[in-house]
Design an enzyme around this catalytic site. Structure first.
Site, PDB file in Angstrom:
ATOM      1  N   CYS A   1       7.086  -6.442   7.755  1.00  0.00           N
ATOM      2  CA  CYS A   1       8.170  -5.807   8.508  1.00  0.00           C
ATOM      3  C   CYS A   1       8.546  -6.755   9.630  1.00  0.00           C
ATOM      4  O   CYS A   1       7.692  -7.466  10.157  1.00  0.00           O
ATOM      5  CB  CYS A   1       7.657  -4.489   9.104  1.00  0.00           C
ATOM      6  SG  CYS A   1       8.891  -3.593  10.086  1.00  0.00           S
TER       7      CYS A   1
ATOM      8  N   CYS B   1       3.550   8.658   0.729  1.00  0.00           N
ATOM      9  CA  CYS B   1       4.071   7.807   1.796  1.00  0.00           C
ATOM     10  C   CYS B   1       4.172   6.408   1.215  1.00  0.00           C
ATOM     11  O   CYS B   1       3.156   5.806   0.883  1.00  0.00           O
ATOM     12  CB  CYS B   1       3.092   7.851   2.970  1.00  0.00           C
ATOM     13  SG  CYS B   1       3.466   6.687   4.272  1.00  0.00           S
TER      14      CYS B   1
ATOM     15  N   CYS C   1       6.972  -3.896  16.290  1.00  0.00           N
ATOM     16  CA  CYS C   1       6.380  -2.893  17.194  1.00  0.00           C
ATOM     17  C   CYS C   1       4.935  -3.303  17.491  1.00  0.00           C
ATOM     18  O   CYS C   1       4.173  -3.622  16.581  1.00  0.00           O
ATOM     19  CB  CYS C   1       6.394  -1.505  16.560  1.00  0.00           C
ATOM     20  SG  CYS C   1       8.049  -0.938  16.143  1.00  0.00           S
TER      21      CYS C   1
ATOM     22  N   CYS D   1       1.744  -1.583  15.763  1.00  0.00           N
ATOM     23  CA  CYS D   1       1.776  -1.329  14.319  1.00  0.00           C
ATOM     24  C   CYS D   1       1.236  -2.503  13.515  1.00  0.00           C
ATOM     25  O   CYS D   1       1.606  -3.654  13.747  1.00  0.00           O
ATOM     26  CB  CYS D   1       3.208  -1.036  13.884  1.00  0.00           C
ATOM     27  SG  CYS D   1       3.358  -0.702  12.128  1.00  0.00           S
TER      28      CYS D   1
ATOM     29  N   GLU E   1       0.839  -1.190   0.000  1.00  0.00           N
ATOM     30  CA  GLU E   1       0.000   0.000   0.000  1.00  0.00           C
ATOM     31  C   GLU E   1       0.872   1.237   0.000  1.00  0.00           C
ATOM     32  O   GLU E   1       1.978   1.232   0.534  1.00  0.00           O
ATOM     33  CB  GLU E   1      -0.883   0.008   1.257  1.00  0.00           C
ATOM     34  CG  GLU E   1      -1.696  -1.248   1.403  1.00  0.00           C
ATOM     35  CD  GLU E   1      -2.585  -1.255   2.633  1.00  0.00           C
ATOM     36  OE1 GLU E   1      -3.415  -2.150   2.742  1.00  0.00           O
ATOM     37  OE2 GLU E   1      -2.440  -0.367   3.492  1.00  0.00           O
TER      38      GLU E   1
ATOM     39  N   CYS F   1      -1.147   6.459   9.893  1.00  0.00           N
ATOM     40  CA  CYS F   1       0.099   5.863  10.377  1.00  0.00           C
ATOM     41  C   CYS F   1      -0.149   4.534  11.049  1.00  0.00           C
ATOM     42  O   CYS F   1      -0.984   4.430  11.941  1.00  0.00           O
ATOM     43  CB  CYS F   1       0.749   6.745  11.430  1.00  0.00           C
ATOM     44  SG  CYS F   1       1.435   8.189  10.729  1.00  0.00           S
TER      45      CYS F   1
HETATM   46  N1  SAH Z   1       9.643   1.365  10.187  1.00  0.00           N
HETATM   47  C1  SAH Z   1       9.652   2.791  10.164  1.00  0.00           C
HETATM   48  C2  SAH Z   1       8.492   3.357   9.345  1.00  0.00           C
HETATM   49  C3  SAH Z   1       7.189   2.929   9.880  1.00  0.00           C
HETATM   50  S1  SAH Z   1       5.721   3.779   9.991  1.00  0.00           S
HETATM   51  C4  SAH Z   1       9.602   3.330  11.581  1.00  0.00           C
HETATM   52  O1  SAH Z   1       9.440   2.548  12.496  1.00  0.00           O
HETATM   53  O2  SAH Z   1       9.753   4.527  11.749  1.00  0.00           O
HETATM   54  C5  SAH Z   1       5.782   5.390  10.391  1.00  0.00           C
HETATM   55  C6  SAH Z   1       5.412   5.751  11.826  1.00  0.00           C
HETATM   56  O3  SAH Z   1       4.119   5.311  12.259  1.00  0.00           O
HETATM   57  C7  SAH Z   1       6.400   5.189  12.827  1.00  0.00           C
HETATM   58  O4  SAH Z   1       6.752   6.225  13.710  1.00  0.00           O
HETATM   59  C8  SAH Z   1       5.571   4.151  13.542  1.00  0.00           C
HETATM   60  O5  SAH Z   1       6.091   3.865  14.811  1.00  0.00           O
HETATM   61  C9  SAH Z   1       4.233   4.831  13.585  1.00  0.00           C
HETATM   62  N2  SAH Z   1       3.096   3.935  13.873  1.00  0.00           N
HETATM   63  C10 SAH Z   1       3.004   2.622  13.672  1.00  0.00           C
HETATM   64  N3  SAH Z   1       1.802   2.163  14.071  1.00  0.00           N
HETATM   65  C11 SAH Z   1       1.130   3.231  14.520  1.00  0.00           C
HETATM   66  C12 SAH Z   1      -0.179   3.404  15.034  1.00  0.00           C
HETATM   67  N4  SAH Z   1      -1.012   2.379  15.163  1.00  0.00           N
HETATM   68  N5  SAH Z   1      -0.551   4.659  15.384  1.00  0.00           N
HETATM   69  C13 SAH Z   1       0.290   5.705  15.242  1.00  0.00           C
HETATM   70  N6  SAH Z   1       1.520   5.597  14.748  1.00  0.00           N
HETATM   71  C14 SAH Z   1       1.955   4.372  14.404  1.00  0.00           C
END
Ligand code: SAH
Length: 349
Positions: free
Chosen positions: A111, A104, A115, A118, A91, A336
């Site tokens: 991944c 984006c 986390c 996420c 996506e 996000c």
């Molecule tokens: N792997 C990279 C890019 C990922 S996504 C990273 O970790 O930075 C971009 C951002 O969205 C990251 O800061 C991630 O931690 C955040 N993110 C992931 N899941 C989320 C959620 N459910 N709500 C808000 N932010 C989230």
């Protein structure tokens, strides 16, 4: 299977043409066609016919196919589902801002960072994206937005699914590629790479003479609380992450931003804001706060508005520059952390 010509750097393109016996100016011609969105070698009418035939025998142009498009109610956000040659689905999301369109995009299918809040990491890493699959997302979106309306992508953020620094070589090649004046000419300043904090790679990136903006997903002010939500925190301490960010700033002169997604009762207290303030004291950086987007099956709740504001206020009074991320695309699952490798899921949606 034929190779994707979009995997190739401008230098590689010139070499390919040289091998076919073409002079180097043909490289620019070919790049010009490719990055204007031409889908077939046959249409590249300023290249000799035999060259077009040879290219067609060996290469294909782009492997990313748009299969679905969802537009938010106010049209600020468009999410695209893209099919890859091996049936994986990724996506990417376009956000329309006054200053231009930002894409984006995803760097991996899935991944492996794990986390806990996420969506993209739920099923682990499926595979890295090839260079041409990242380029393909930009070209697919440009084609869809329409060049005539001058709405094409000028800003790129690597914040879709995947950890960009876990697909380091392809990502670096991709960024240099779209920056090239003969391709998309996207300024490094208009590119943001977001990482969960792979410290050695952050340092390596700092030394690459590629002054993109680095965003670091911190989400907690100390190791103990960060480890509870981000497995990567067991590999690198908060201190090490901040030191690497400082190194990045020293080397590139680019202000680093820290992302901090607020989860009620997990990391959104005033004490945590104060601790974060102390951690980032004297470091000219930026904190981007994002109220968590709830995802199915994860125990996190969005912080109530008062708590968000208190958190923001106490960071500010510690002298930290804070912005609150504009929230876009919820209703289309394009916010996000909502992007997922959802082969099955996305088809059911
Ligand atoms: N792997 C990279 C890019 C990922 S996504 C990273 O970790 O930075 C971009 C951002 O969205 C990251 O800061 C991630 O931690 C955040 N993110 C992931 N899941 C989320 C959620 N459910 N709500 C808000 N932010 C989230």
């Amino acid at each position: 299977m034929k190779q994707d010509i979009l995997d190739k750097s401008p230098e590689e393109i010139t070499d390919i043409l040289k091998q076919i016996g073409e002079p180097s100016f043909r490289g620019k011609q070919l790049l010009n066609w490719l990055y204007r969105g031409t889908k077939s070698f046959e249409d590249m009418t300023n290249l000799p016919k035999h060259t077009r035939i040879k290219l067609k025998e060996r290469y294909m142009i782009g492997r990313v196919k748009q299969i679905k498009k969802m537009t938010s109610d106010n049209s600020d956000t468009i999410k695209y589902l893209c099919l890859l040659h091996d049936s994986n689905i990724i996506e990417c999301v376009v956000m329309r801002y006054d200053y231009g369109n930002t894409l984006c995009l995803s760097t991996q299918v899935g991944c492996r960072m794990g986390c806990s809040f996420c969506e993209s990491t739920r099923q682990g890493l499926i595979r890295n994206l090839e260079v041409g699959e990242m380029v393909g997302q930009v070209l697919m979106v440009n084609a869809d937005l329409g060049e005539a309306e001058k709405r094409n992508i000028r800003n790129v953020v690597l914040m879709g699914s995947g950890e960009p620094l876990d697909n380091y070589d392809n990502v670096v090649k991709f960024l240099n590629l779209i920056h090239d004046p003969n391709t998309l000419n996207i300024s490094f300043r208009n590119i943001t790479l977001s990482t969960c904090g792979l410290v050695p790679r952050m340092r390596e990136l700092a030394d690459m003479d590629m002054p993109i903006t680095l965003a670091v997903s911190l989400h907690a002010p100390n190791d103990e609380s960060r480890r509870r939500i981000m497995p990567v925190a067991s590999a690198y301490s908060v201190r090490e992450v901040v030191e690497a960010a400082k190194y990045y700033f020293e080397r590139t002169g680019r202000r680093v931003s820290f992302e901090y997604s607020l989860m009620e009762g997990v990391n959104d207290g005033v004490e945590q804001a104060e601790e974060l303030g102390r951690l980032l004291e004297d470091f000219p950086c930026h904190v981007n706060i994002i109220p968590i987007n709830t995802i199915e099956g994860a125990p996190y709740r969005r912080s109530p508005e008062v708590r968000i504001q208190l958190f923001e206020k106490s960071l500010r009074s510690a002298g930290i520059q804070v912005t609150r991320r504009r929230e876009l695309g919820h209703e289309i699952g394009g916010a996000c952390g909502q992007l997922k490798r959802g082969y099955v899921d996305t088809l059911q949606r």
